[in-house]
Design an enzyme around this catalytic site. Structure first.
Site, PDB file in Angstrom:
ATOM      1  N   ARG A  80     -60.304  -4.458  17.465  1.00  0.00           N
ATOM      2  CA  ARG A  80     -58.880  -4.239  17.232  1.00  0.00           C
ATOM      3  C   ARG A  80     -58.110  -5.563  17.175  1.00  0.00           C
ATOM      4  O   ARG A  80     -58.215  -6.395  18.068  1.00  0.00           O
ATOM      5  CB  ARG A  80     -58.288  -3.359  18.311  1.00  0.00           C
ATOM      6  N   HIS A 139     -53.904  10.486  26.002  1.00  0.00           N
ATOM      7  CA  HIS A 139     -54.963   9.589  25.531  1.00  0.00           C
ATOM      8  C   HIS A 139     -56.199  10.348  25.095  1.00  0.00           C
ATOM      9  O   HIS A 139     -57.126   9.763  24.557  1.00  0.00           O
ATOM     10  CB  HIS A 139     -55.324   8.587  26.619  1.00  0.00           C
ATOM     11  N   GLU A 158     -39.895   9.484  15.453  1.00  0.00           N
ATOM     12  CA  GLU A 158     -40.257   8.084  15.143  1.00  0.00           C
ATOM     13  C   GLU A 158     -41.128   7.951  13.894  1.00  0.00           C
ATOM     14  O   GLU A 158     -41.954   7.045  13.795  1.00  0.00           O
ATOM     15  CB  GLU A 158     -40.948   7.420  16.352  1.00  0.00           C
ATOM     16  N   LYS A 163     -56.139  -6.841  30.626  1.00  0.00           N
ATOM     17  CA  LYS A 163     -55.621  -8.004  29.917  1.00  0.00           C
ATOM     18  C   LYS A 163     -56.163  -9.321  30.455  1.00  0.00           C
ATOM     19  O   LYS A 163     -56.283  -9.511  31.658  1.00  0.00           O
ATOM     20  CB  LYS A 163     -54.097  -8.024  30.005  1.00  0.00           C
ATOM     21  N   CYS A 219     -45.606   2.603  30.728  1.00  0.00           N
ATOM     22  CA  CYS A 219     -46.952   3.159  30.859  1.00  0.00           C
ATOM     23  C   CYS A 219     -47.939   2.059  31.208  1.00  0.00           C
ATOM     24  O   CYS A 219     -47.543   0.921  31.396  1.00  0.00           O
ATOM     25  CB  CYS A 219     -47.367   3.895  29.592  1.00  0.00           C
ATOM     26  N   GLU A 221     -46.563  -6.587  32.123  1.00  0.00           N
ATOM     27  CA  GLU A 221     -47.482  -7.595  31.597  1.00  0.00           C
ATOM     28  C   GLU A 221     -46.785  -8.924  31.314  1.00  0.00           C
ATOM     29  O   GLU A 221     -47.444  -9.926  31.101  1.00  0.00           O
ATOM     30  CB  GLU A 221     -48.223  -7.077  30.366  1.00  0.00           C
TER      31      GLU A 221
HETATM   32  N1  GLN Z   1     -41.497   5.728  22.205  1.00  0.00           N
HETATM   33  C1  GLN Z   1     -42.825   5.221  22.033  1.00  0.00           C
HETATM   34  C2  GLN Z   1     -43.696   6.332  21.471  1.00  0.00           C
HETATM   35  O1  GLN Z   1     -43.427   7.458  21.770  1.00  0.00           O
HETATM   36  C3  GLN Z   1     -43.388   4.716  23.334  1.00  0.00           C
HETATM   37  C4  GLN Z   1     -44.743   4.085  23.166  1.00  0.00           C
HETATM   38  C5  GLN Z   1     -45.260   3.350  24.376  1.00  0.00           C
HETATM   39  O2  GLN Z   1     -44.846   3.554  25.486  1.00  0.00           O
HETATM   40  N2  GLN Z   1     -46.212   2.487  24.195  1.00  0.00           N
HETATM   41  O3  GLN Z   1     -44.647   6.077  20.772  1.00  0.00           O
HETATM   42 ZN    ZN Z   2     -46.008   4.826  26.932  1.00  0.00          ZN
END
Ligand code: GLN
Ligand code: ZN
Length: 761
Positions: A520, A699, A489, A116, A648, A610
């Site tokens: 992006r 990832h 979600e 960042k 994260c 951040e």
């Molecule tokens: N709960 C969110 C997901 O599972 C968490 C995303 C994140 O930590 N950036 O997508």
């Molecule tokens: Zn995460």
């Protein structure tokens, strides 16, 4: 006469033209010529806009195909050996390989690291250096763009990132040594560039040294001084050193005494430094006053800004003052006029890049005795209406924030007592398995959501589609034996936008894109008013999932700090207040989830770190209200309701105390990429609550094997109590496909089972 300047303009284009052509180029669907053509058109368009607005000093080289720090690395030839660059001009292929990695033929080269840019949401490519490395001019972009501007009729001021900031933002790769030791090797390239710019007709340059607003060692400060002793001696070239994103504070003397002609200071983030700057500025220097906010989307109170600038003019004389935005406008969207669907009252309080340039010019004109009274009056009216609007100000929300006390932010019992109650209600095995919340957002889901949002699909149909998705997710989780399932979600495409759309006090632009990294862009929600939650936001989905299983479903929410951090925020009240308002809204949701019999609730806070202020001295204050905000959200529940949080991309070491102070019953963290090194912070600190170290790196599409995850868990077991450990992936799975997610999660559950078996025997 006072003149006006701009420090940088957004690069992407109003319609994100650069993004489109870049992505087409990467897919092989556009040529290098297409890319150059669009880039040239954008530069010309943006110079023209600035000129038409009446800006006297227009920047060039603020454009970039990917990132301006990467551009500096190519300029000075800091190309890591793995890209096989053999000198000369850095090719497009090498440039994009550095940014994105390269997989071609038998080549497989990883990208450079990205991080960042100060406290913005823009990411730059981190320079990599070797001990004692040499530099040589390897890209003439800055010179070419200057010539291009000149040929198009604009005498621009080229922008460079300064040598000291450039080095400080980089990393030594091998052999140790300090980045600043490379300064003597680096400076000749800067000198060469400045000479060349002068030779093609440039009369001034802007050199950005934002690291002057950070805590610096005396060695770094000495480097600034010596760098400009060298660079400032090029006859006939006027240098402005730009600082932004904060106050100079203890670096003020060094900054103001650099061997250059002008200094730019940020008077939006750090209005308080003006007096000190005016008192200490040497007589031979000009001052560029950054008084229009380059980091936000609000209209400037130009009467107030004028008074500030006038103080500078009174102290220095009008010839020594330049009026400018606080920083590059890179961090703002392009043009508010394009927002035809935005609520007109709220729109009247806002300004994007183009409008901000108009403000700069209005200020300059007024300083030169040409004040446009009508426009100033209109601005005053808009500012006044924002101060008093009932759309913004909700007394009951303000009262609720004022009423937050120790009781609001404290769980009813200690962790030891709560965890017992939770173990009784939840009845989970040792090393319980769960996920971070989201499941793959398959193309069909995205399509259906887009259709629904455009009004092309009735709500009932959309809802039943989501229910069908949840059904499938529940069956799958049951099959593989996840202990704490989630609904997936599916109703959100973004963890902040979804909540913003359901909360009062937010608006959304149609085209308010800002660059995040490379091609992006993100469109941050705009928080304009007091935030409150008119009705439940997620309960329906979590409750639906719970109705399908006897296992405890985990409810999923985004935390207040993360919502704050990823939005455009109000500039009329402290961040803390806005954050606490959001926190209260989340608290209401938490309590509604609890009422709906959801026994485990996760409040994600990936953005806590951040949000840290740039200066250490300011950390404690921020961490205090950030922690309090999380606790406002979470502390209202009964002992038996288990609160999780998730973080994260984060180093934890220096904020461990605050993470513990969140007092979440369980925290899940990203660890698998650094093979559990992150865990060390938790161990050194003796983290008291439960922890889920990520064992599956989401990832990459790779499917980790059972053995691999067992190994990671065994590592965790060496240092943590078995009763303390949860088993989960690193982060949400929304960007993954089901093909890899299913076997990976099945392996994860198996790994947990194997270890449980071993522990029992
Ligand atoms: N709960 C969110 C997901 O599972 C968490 C995303 C994140 O930590 N950036 O997508
Ligand atoms: Zn995460």
């Amino acid at each position: 006469m006072t003149v006006s300047a701009n420090l940088g303009f957004p690069r992407m284009g109003l319609k994100r033209e650069l993004k489109r052509v870049l992505e087409a180029f990467w897919r092989g669907k556009a040529t290098e010529e297409n890319l150059q053509e669009i880039a040239k058109e954008l530069r010309l368009r943006h110079w023209t806009m600035q000129k038409e607005a009446g800006i006297d000093i227009i920047p060039s080289n603020d454009f970039s195909f990917y990132d301006h720090i990467l551009d500096m690395s190519t300029m000075v030839g800091a190309v890591p050996a793995r890209y096989g660059h053999s000198g000369g001009d850095v090719s497009f292929e090498t440039y994009f390989a550095m940014a994105r990695g390269l997989q071609k033929d038998d080549k497989d080269i990883v990208a450079m690291e990205m991080t960042k840019w100060f406290d913005t949401n823009y990411h730059y490519i981190v320079p990599e250096f070797d001990a004692g490395q040499s530099f040589s001019l390897s890209s003439t972009k800055v010179i070419d763009e200057y010539i291009e501007s000149k040929e198009a009729g604009f005498d621009t001021r080229p922008v460079l990132v300064g040598p000291v900031t450039y080095l400080l933002l980089g990393k030594m790769r091998s052999g140790g040594g300090e980045v600043l030791d490379l300064l003597p090797n680096l400076l000749p390239v800067y000198e060469e560039v400045l000479e060349k710019l002068k030779n093609v007709g440039a009369s001034s340059v802007q050199i950005d040294e934002p690291c002057l607003v950070l805590d610096q060692s005396s060695k770094a400060l000495a480097s600034f001084t010596s760098a400009y002793k060298t660079l400032g001696d090029i006859d006939g070239l006027n240098i402005t050193v730009a600082t932004y994103f904060g106050a100079l504070r203890d670096n003020l003397d060094v900054a103001l005494n650099l061997n250059v002609q002008a200094i730019h200071v940020d008077l939006v983030r750090a209005a308080e430094q003006l007096d000190d700057v005016l008192a200490a500025l040497p007589d031979d220097k000009a001052l560029s006053v950054g008084i229009v906010d380059g980091r936000n989307i609000w209209k400037t109170d130009i009467t107030k800004a004028l008074a500030t600038a006038q103080r500078a003019v009174d102290a220095l004389g009008s010839d020594r003052v330049i009026v400018a935005p606080s920083c590059s406008l890179l961090h703002t969207p392009v043009d508010l006029d394009d927002e035809t669907e935005l609520d007109s009252e709220v729109k009247n309080w806002m300004a994007f890049a183009k409008q901000k340039l108009n403000e700069v010019v209005l200020l300059k004109e007024a300083l030169n005795g040409n004040k446009d009274e009508a426009v100033y009056a209109e601005n005053e009216k808009a500012i006044e209406s924002r101060k008093t609007s009932l759309r913004i100000h909700n007394q009951s929300v303000k009262d609720r924030v004022a009423d937050i006390d120790e009781v609001t932010i404290t769980r009813k019992s200690s962790f030891e007592q709560r965890i017992q109650a939770q173990h009784e209600t939840l009845n989970l095995p040792l090393l319980p398995t769960t996920t971070i919340g989201s499941f793959p957002q398959i193309p069909e889901l995205r399509k259906i959501r887009a259709k629904f949002k455009k009004g092309g699909l009735p709500r009932e149909e959309y809802n039943s589609y989501l229910e069908k998705m949840i059904d499938e997710a529940m069956v799958f989780q049951e099959e593989i034996g996840i202990d704490v399932p989630v609904h997936g979600e599916y109703e959100r495409n973004d963890m902040v936008e979804y909540f913003g759309e359901k909360l009062d006090g937010f608006v959304f632009s149609k085209n308010g894109w800002v660059q995040s990294y490379g091609s992006r862009c993100v469109k941050p929600p705009i928080i304009f008013g007091d935030v409150f939650r008119p009705k439940a936001m997620t309960v329906r989905w979590s409750a639906y999932a719970q109705s399908k299983t006897d296992k405890p479903v985990k409810g999923m929410l985004t935390g207040p700090v993360t919502i704050l951090q990823w939005s455009f925020i109000r500039d009329d009240q402290p961040r803390e207040i806005t954050c606490k308002q959001i926190a209260l809204a989340i608290r209401d949701e938490v309590l509604d989830l609890e009422k709906a019999n959801i026994r485990v609730i996760q409040i994600d806070e990936p953005a806590v770190r951040e949000g840290l202020p740039l200066r250490r001295d300011d950390w404690a204050d921020y961490l205090k209200w950030a922690v309090e905000s999380f606790r406002v959200s979470s502390a209202g529940v009964q002992d038996g309701t288990q609160i999780h949080t998730h973080m994260c991309y984060c180093e934890f070491n220096d904020i461990m105390e605050s993470i513990a102070a969140l007092d979440a019953d369980v925290i899940s963290i990203e660890t698998s990429r650094s093979a559990m090194e992150v865990l060390d912070a938790f161990i050194d600190f003796k983290y008291p609550n439960e922890i889920g170290p990520g064992v599956y790196d989401i990832h990459s599409p790779r499917i980790p094997s059972v053995e691999e995850m067992e190994k990671l868990l065994n590592k965790a077991l060496e240092v943590l109590d078995p009763g303390q450990i949860w088993v989960n992936p690193d982060c949400g799975l929304k960007t993954r496909g089901w093909e890899e997610t299913k076997p990976a999660l099945a392996n994860m559950v198996q790994a947990a089972k194997n270890i449980r078996g071993r522990l029992a025997s």
